[in-house]
Enzyme design. Sequence first.
Site, PDB file in Angstrom:
ATOM      1  CE  LYS A 120     -78.134  25.990  20.680  1.00  0.00           C
ATOM      2  NZ  LYS A 120     -78.087  24.287  20.924  1.00  0.00           N
ATOM      3  CG  ASP A 157     -76.330  15.660  17.201  1.00  0.00           C
ATOM      4  OD1 ASP A 157     -75.978  14.965  16.129  1.00  0.00           O
ATOM      5  OD2 ASP A 157     -76.349  16.861  16.909  1.00  0.00           O
ATOM      6  N   GLY A 184     -77.953  27.717  12.870  1.00  0.00           N
ATOM      7  CA  GLY A 184     -78.819  26.710  12.609  1.00  0.00           C
ATOM      8  C   GLY A 184     -80.274  27.065  12.376  1.00  0.00           C
TER       9      GLY A 184
END
Length: 302
Positions: free
Chosen positions: A42, A143, A19
């Site tokens: 991540k 989200d 992203g």
Amino acid sequence: MNLPAQLGGYRVLARIGSGGMAEVFAGERVGASGFRKPVAIKALLPERADEPELQRQLIAEAKLGATLHHANLVEVLDLGVDDGRYFMVMERVDGLDLRRALLRSRPAPGVALAIVDAVAAALAHLHRARDERGRPLGIVHRDVTPSNILLSREGEVKLADYGIAKATAHASQTAAGVVRGKFAYLSPEQVEGAALSGGSDQFALGVVAVELLTGTRAFEADDVATTLERIRRAAPTLDGVPESLQPMLARPRPRAGRALRGHGRAAAGAGAARAGLEPAGDASIAAWVQAPPAAHDRPTQP
């Protein structure tokens, strides 16, 4: 983009997502006597790894995730830094995210209800979370979208990504008017830049529920402005939702009610019984995840 061989004590195997802030790798922890533990990693993008605000965000996400322990939440295992590059280690879910699964085929209503029920249980745990002194953390995920709902090949359902979640007792609030999350799944409060509560996440899960049951998003229009106005008025289209399941979904005014009424297996099970559906368990979810795309199903929008 080059693949790092290792981050901290973790071997990097493949890039599985990227992203604007970070990328996600499949990796493993290697130990003595052939020990291997699959993980997901991540890490901040190399070109943005030295940005203090992104470092703070990733650290906050990891610390928040480390306090949460529930069968339907992705577990955060570690936080590290490698040559100035921060990374977070999580359990690796072998399967698909719900967005990709919906691009392949639509689930049976019983499977859809089971997925919604599992995410509702995860959210209930988030919203009830307390600190070591017993004070409510006031966590709002912000989200709840198909991309953040992971389905394993064994039928497990896991809610992921605490990147924009906030624990209101210990974190600064999102500035008024700043919209977070993906447009089609926002709550009226998010559209208006108002204060958020767990009800905002429940609203987003209601949007996901409609998408699972109908293959369409409850508020999405051809342009963002119209989508946001539909959300602000909170009047979803329930065409295609079985009539016996519609009591689980409301047509609320902003903040006066929620798109999703039912929480827990009892609510989903009762809805399935009223619809004459077989209760869906892990095996049914697993069968859907592992099935090849069905040509007769109309996949949801990407």
